[in-house]
Design a protein around this motif. Sequence first.
Motif, PDB file in Angstrom:
ATOM      1  N   GLN A  68       7.219   6.591  11.531  1.00 24.51           N
ATOM      2  CA  GLN A  68       5.940   6.980   9.992  1.00 24.51           C
ATOM      3  C   GLN A  68       5.528   5.286   9.744  1.00 24.51           C
ATOM      4  OE1 GLN A  68       7.862   8.574   6.907  1.00 24.51           O
ATOM      5  NE2 GLN A  68       7.753  11.103   7.749  1.00 24.51           N
ATOM      6  N   GLU A  69       6.245   4.061   9.849  1.00 22.97           N
ATOM      7  CA  GLU A  69       5.682   3.221   9.913  1.00 22.97           C
ATOM      8  C   GLU A  69       4.730   2.720  11.011  1.00 22.97           C
ATOM      9  OE1 GLU A  69       8.681   0.347   9.030  1.00 22.97           O
ATOM     10  OE2 GLU A  69       9.246   0.959   7.856  1.00 22.97           O
ATOM     11  N   PHE A  70       4.462   2.701  12.212  1.00 30.98           N
ATOM     12  CA  PHE A  70       4.345   2.696  13.144  1.00 30.98           C
ATOM     13  C   PHE A  70       2.662   3.739  12.749  1.00 30.98           C
ATOM     14  CE2 PHE A  70       2.853   4.606  17.104  1.00 30.98           C
ATOM     15  CZ  PHE A  70       1.696   3.558  17.791  1.00 30.98           C
ATOM     16  N   THR A  71       2.510   4.632  12.326  1.00 30.69           N
ATOM     17  CA  THR A  71       1.241   5.701  12.092  1.00 30.69           C
ATOM     18  C   THR A  71       0.512   4.983  11.376  1.00 30.69           C
ATOM     19  OG1 THR A  71       2.925   8.031  13.528  1.00 30.69           O
ATOM     20  CG2 THR A  71       0.948   7.552  12.253  1.00 30.69           C
ATOM     21  N   ASN A  72       1.137   4.594  10.247  1.00 28.62           N
ATOM     22  CA  ASN A  72       0.503   3.747   8.953  1.00 28.62           C
ATOM     23  C   ASN A  72       0.231   2.448   9.577  1.00 28.62           C
ATOM     24  OD1 ASN A  72      -0.554   3.599   5.916  1.00 28.62           O
ATOM     25  ND2 ASN A  72       1.439   2.775   6.082  1.00 28.62           N
ATOM     26  N   GLU A  73       0.551   1.985  10.309  1.00 32.72           N
ATOM     27  CA  GLU A  73      -0.072   0.382  10.344  1.00 32.72           C
ATOM     28  C   GLU A  73      -1.050   0.327  11.810  1.00 32.72           C
ATOM     29  OE1 GLU A  73       3.207  -1.428  12.571  1.00 32.72           O
ATOM     30  OE2 GLU A  73       4.264  -1.963  10.175  1.00 32.72           O
ATOM     31  N   THR A  74      -0.705   1.414  12.448  1.00 30.98           N
ATOM     32  CA  THR A  74      -1.692   1.702  13.564  1.00 30.98           C
ATOM     33  C   THR A  74      -3.208   2.373  13.205  1.00 30.98           C
ATOM     34  OG1 THR A  74      -0.077   2.655  15.496  1.00 30.98           O
ATOM     35  CG2 THR A  74      -1.976   3.182  15.822  1.00 30.98           C
ATOM     36  N   TRP A  75      -2.908   2.766  11.590  1.00 30.23           N
ATOM     37  CA  TRP A  75      -4.295   4.085  11.906  1.00 30.23           C
ATOM     38  C   TRP A  75      -4.986   2.416  10.802  1.00 30.23           C
ATOM     39  CZ3 TRP A  75      -6.935   8.143  12.049  1.00 30.23           C
ATOM     40  CH2 TRP A  75      -8.358   8.157  10.858  1.00 30.23           C
ATOM     41  N   GLN A  76      -4.140   1.783   9.775  1.00 26.88           N
ATOM     42  CA  GLN A  76      -5.058   0.477   9.465  1.00 26.88           C
ATOM     43  C   GLN A  76      -5.615  -0.767  10.039  1.00 26.88           C
ATOM     44  OE1 GLN A  76      -1.717  -1.151   6.972  1.00 26.88           O
ATOM     45  NE2 GLN A  76      -3.652  -2.850   5.325  1.00 26.88           N
ATOM     46  N   ALA A  77      -4.556  -0.689  11.431  1.00 25.72           N
ATOM     47  CA  ALA A  77      -5.298  -1.682  12.571  1.00 25.72           C
ATOM     48  C   ALA A  77      -6.993  -1.165  12.742  1.00 25.72           C
ATOM     49  CB  ALA A  77      -4.062  -2.211  14.008  1.00 25.72           C
ATOM     50  N   ARG A  78      -7.263   0.431  13.496  1.00 27.09           N
ATOM     51  CA  ARG A  78      -7.841   0.617  13.495  1.00 27.09           C
ATOM     52  C   ARG A  78      -8.972   1.156  12.081  1.00 27.09           C
ATOM     53  NH1 ARG A  78      -5.576   6.360  16.253  1.00 27.09           N
ATOM     54  NH2 ARG A  78      -4.137   5.439  18.104  1.00 27.09           N
ATOM     55  N   THR A  79      -9.157   1.304  11.232  1.00 33.45           N
ATOM     56  CA  THR A  79      -9.701   1.858  10.704  1.00 33.45           C
ATOM     57  C   THR A  79      -9.585   0.157   9.113  1.00 33.45           C
ATOM     58  OG1 THR A  79      -8.400   2.753   8.689  1.00 33.45           O
ATOM     59  CG2 THR A  79      -9.473   3.362  10.052  1.00 33.45           C
ATOM     60  N   GLY A  80      -8.436  -0.645   8.701  1.00 30.54           N
ATOM     61  CA  GLY A  80      -8.777  -1.907   8.327  1.00 30.54           C
ATOM     62  C   GLY A  80      -7.945  -1.493   6.191  1.00 30.54           C
ATOM     63  N   GLU A  81      -7.162   0.522   6.577  1.00 26.62           N
ATOM     64  CA  GLU A  81      -7.773   0.570   5.493  1.00 26.62           C
ATOM     65  C   GLU A  81      -5.999   1.692   5.959  1.00 26.62           C
ATOM     66  OE1 GLU A  81     -10.477   3.455   3.585  1.00 26.62           O
ATOM     67  OE2 GLU A  81     -11.345   1.526   3.045  1.00 26.62           O
ATOM     68  N   PRO A  82      -4.617   1.691   4.925  1.00 21.53           N
ATOM     69  CA  PRO A  82      -3.527   2.415   5.397  1.00 21.53           C
ATOM     70  C   PRO A  82      -4.020   3.419   5.061  1.00 21.53           C
ATOM     71  CG  PRO A  82      -3.649   1.355   3.479  1.00 21.53           C
ATOM     72  CD  PRO A  82      -4.756   0.676   3.444  1.00 21.53           C
ATOM     73  N   LEU A  83      -3.239   4.904   6.169  1.00 17.82           N
ATOM     74  CA  LEU A  83      -2.971   5.859   5.550  1.00 17.82           C
ATOM     75  C   LEU A  83      -2.367   6.249   3.962  1.00 17.82           C
ATOM     76  CD1 LEU A  83      -2.217   7.470   9.431  1.00 17.82           C
ATOM     77  CD2 LEU A  83      -4.095   8.202   7.663  1.00 17.82           C
TER      78      LEU A  83
END
Length: 496
Positions: A43-58
């Motif tokens: 779950q942390e990895f998913t959130n970090e990956t999304w934040q790295a792509r979009t600049g915003e956390p899920l």
Amino acid sequence: MRALRRLIQGRILLLTICAAGIGGTFQFGYNLSIINAPTSHIQEFTNETWQARTGEPLPDHLVLLMWSLIVSLYPLGGLFGALLAGPLAITLGRKKSLLVNNIFVVSAAILFGFSRKAGSFEMIMLGRLLVGVNAGVSMNIQPMYLGESAPKELRGAVAMSSGIFTALGIVMGQVVGLRELLGGPQAWPLLLASCLVPGALQLASLPLLPESPRYLLIDCGDTEACLAALRRLRGSGDLAGELEELEEERAACQGCRARRPWELFQHRALRRQVTSLVVLGSAMELCGNDSVYAYASSVFRKAGVPEAKIQYAIIGTGSCELLTAVVSCVVIERVGRRVLLIGGYSLMTCWGSIFTVALCLQSSFPWTLYLAMACIFAFILSFGIGPAGVTGILATELFDQMARPAACMVCGALMWIMLFLVGLGFPFIMEALSHFLYVPFLGVCVCGAIYTGLFLPETKGKTFQEISEELHRLNFPRRAQGPTWRSLEVIQSTEL
């Protein structure tokens, strides 16, 4: 010298069981349990990956949605695998299908292993789908392969080994997922990719072992290959009786093609078999055993088990199922299938009732939490000794060679659909019914015991042909001497 030969032949059958199981139902149990340990890390990895792509956390609810997709893609892949198993078993044979099935495991392991470096949680999703397909294929073909390769006096015990390997996979997944091993925040890609190890073991061992003699003779018409396989599995002793039985079944299936899944529901001659498969297959998934695993952590936590020790208590629940699977494998040819099923469902009803009472009284009597904890172990023990293993061999024993692959497809698809629905609906049942959440499951257990007692015939010690003839008499009770299986095609063709 004769004793040495028997030992060698027994060893070949044992090696066949192990080679089929380690890359078969072991993978199902293993991949079912290892996903629990790295929940927070993924779950942390998913959130970090999304934040790295979009600049915003899920948002939290979307993180939970992504995690739900990762978990639920496993039974969805299992459903696809179950539908694929029948055509594979007919086209490639039982052994080759199990070997080809490892393509999905190898692909999934590569995706898991490189998912963090690639920064892609989608690779985890696809990997879970692929290991689900692998589990769906192996859960159907392995019991078929072993049941057709075993002598009739050992057929039940050999087919029950599928349940042993499932329970062993669950326990091994729980052990490998410990924080001290591969359950840590850095090692979770290796944990998910470790499914490659049992797949590699099967690829190295299964090609050295024989194909199903029944498939070789009845489906392929290769008498010499069938005899060679029988000699490897049984030795060079008297094979005349078994060959005669195989020839009888071959004659009964002569001129018939392999049935399709929907055709099983159209033939009156298969009514008892299909009904038993659907009722008892559904009962196994709806009896609440998987929910016990889901509820175990909270019960252990409320009972005062330290948070760091709960993971070890959960390993104890998996060990209980493994123990009873071994016990039922030993006793099934002595007590029969019906006794194990009726006894298992009856005991589950008993322990589930006590579990419900204990949860209701926990505010007034704190010691009832310990009673609830004991009921969890007792419930799993009761499930392991009966429904867990016996249900899996119904498709192998109740159907003839032409209908068996289709029956395994129906059984497998039903199992995965029910597993998906229970996983989806259990949180809502728990919220709505609170302490009475097990009441619907208890009703399923009662129905499973009653149906087995009234309608399921005993198959212990009988050849496939004898089982087919008995079921034919049950499906056509008014006929003193029912026709053979072959004549069903004649009846169908002259019905108009």
